[in-house]
Each structure stands twice: as C-alpha cells, then as structure tokens.
Design an enzyme around this catalytic site. Structure first.
Site, short mmCIF file in Angstrom:
data_model
loop_
_atom_site.label_atom_id
_atom_site.label_comp_id
_atom_site.label_asym_id
_atom_site.label_seq_id
_atom_site.Cartn_x
_atom_site.Cartn_y
_atom_site.Cartn_z
N PHE A 123 3.38 1.19 3.08
CA PHE A 123 4.53 0.45 2.61
C PHE A 123 4.97 -0.55 3.69
CE2 PHE A 123 4.53 3.85 -0.44
CZ PHE A 123 4.88 3.19 -1.62
N TYR A 137 4.06 -2.67 -7.68
CA TYR A 137 4.33 -3.82 -6.82
C TYR A 137 3.23 -4.89 -6.87
CZ TYR A 137 7.64 -0.51 -4.78
OH TYR A 137 8.66 0.40 -4.60
N HIS A 197 6.60 -10.15 -3.02
CA HIS A 197 6.50 -9.49 -1.72
C HIS A 197 5.07 -9.08 -1.39
CE1 HIS A 197 9.07 -8.44 1.52
NE2 HIS A 197 9.15 -7.14 1.33
N ASP A 248 5.09 -13.00 2.93
CA ASP A 248 5.88 -13.91 2.11
C ASP A 248 7.00 -14.49 2.96
OD1 ASP A 248 6.79 -11.12 2.09
OD2 ASP A 248 8.47 -11.86 0.92
#
Length: 207
Positions: A84, A35, A40, A111
């Site tokens: 997370f 990620y 994100h 975001d």
C-alpha cells in the site's frame, strides 16, 4: 588458452553485474482491483504499459509484483509494491539492496495534483510534496536525493474531497487521452536508462 577463456567469462560476469546498467523503476499505487483504475495508481498503470509493450509479465515477489525488461543492454527492474502507498519505502529499499542498484538509477513514479492532467515532470531530487508514498520512501532511505517521475492528475476537486478524488477513476475525457500518455511514459522510462536523466528531462518535461 584456458586462462584466456577464464578472463572472458570473468569479464562477462562483471558486465552482467554492473550496477550502472541496471535500473529500478518503482510505480506507486495500492494493490487490489478496488484501486486498479484510480488516479492514485498511475504508477502501476505506467509499469503495466511498459511491461505489455515489452511482452513481459509481473510475478509476485518480495514486497510487490516484479517484472524485468531488457532494452539496449540495460535491465529495467519494474516493481509494483504490495505494501500500500503509505509503506512504499520498504519495497524501494529492499530492491535497491537486493539488486545492487545505485540510487541514481532509481525512478519512483507518482501521481501529482499540482500538474495538469498528463503533464510530466522528471526530477533528479526533491521534496515529498505532501505525497504519502514519497514521504515513506524519504523516511526509509533517509534522503530526497533520488529521481522521481511525477504524472499530472490535476486538482479538479472541491474543498475536502482530495482523498475521494485521487482514489476515484479517471473521467471520460481523461480516459480518451490516457493511452497516449501511458505510451509516452513508457518511452520516458526507457530514455532514462539509455539517454540519461538530463536528456530525458529536456525531452519529456512539461510535455
């Protein structure tokens, strides 16, 4: 004389522990290399930029990676949660309580699909706007009365592709502009701690 020095030491300790001089900056994202460069994870990227500028490193700690930045008599505690996105509130609550930081001295960085790429919106409070990280923070803190810094990622995706879009990497045009926007984001955080939220909003919002 002994009493005089004792008063000085007590004063220094109180100033060091003054919660008004400490700020908690939580950048939202998902841990792991998968990620790392996704839209994100802009919260992580902004904190990485600030840490690099101030030559400090993140170290694993409770509920996330932690770094500390000192600037103009203020301490900025930077947290990248390891829980997370959907469980971000755990890290926020833990570090607010552990460091005795007032909720007004918190910024959560996220975001935002509703803002064009690279546009800033700092607010003193607000709804979760459908953002899962903010939803969990609101649930854990039982309030929406905390500052948040939204970084625009635009909404250039087709119907039903929102998740794919936010979890994908920046396109080439965005990459060319990203460094400048990350540098400005780091300045926004330092301004929040030194100039206050309203002056910072006036300086950076919509820019």
């Amino acid at each position: 004389m002994r009493a005089f020095f004792a008063r000085l030491l007590t004063k220094d300790k109180k100033e060091e522990e003054n919660p008004m001089k400490k700020f908690l900056i939580v950048g939202l994202g998902n841990p792991g290399p998968k990620y790392e460069n996704t839209r994100h994870n802009i919260g992580f990227k902004i904190l990485d930029t600030l840490a690099e500028k101030k030559e400090v490193s993140f170290e694993p700690d409770r509920y996330g990676d932690k770094a500390e930045v000192s600037f103009k008599g203020r301490k900025f505690i930077l947290i990248k949660p390891s829980t997370f996105m959907n469980l971000s509130g755990k890290a926020v609550r833990y570090w607010l309580e552990k460091e005795n930081i007032a909720i007004d001295n918190l910024i959560v960085i996220t975001d935002d699909l509703n803002l064009n790429f690279g546009i800033f919106r700092l607010k003193a409070k607000g709804s979760d706007g459908g953002h899962n990280g903010l939803k969990h923070i609101q649930s854990i803190l039982q309030t929406t009365q905390y500052p948040r810094f939204r970084f625009g990622i635009s909404d250039e995706f087709s119907k039903g592709k929102q998740i794919d879009y936010v979890l994908s990497n920046w396109d080439e045009e965005e990459k060319t502009q990203l460094k400048g926007r990350l540098d400005a984001s780091a300045e926004l955080i330092l301004s929040f701690g030194t100039a206050g939220i309203h002056n910072t909003m006036n300086t950076f919002n919509g820019k």
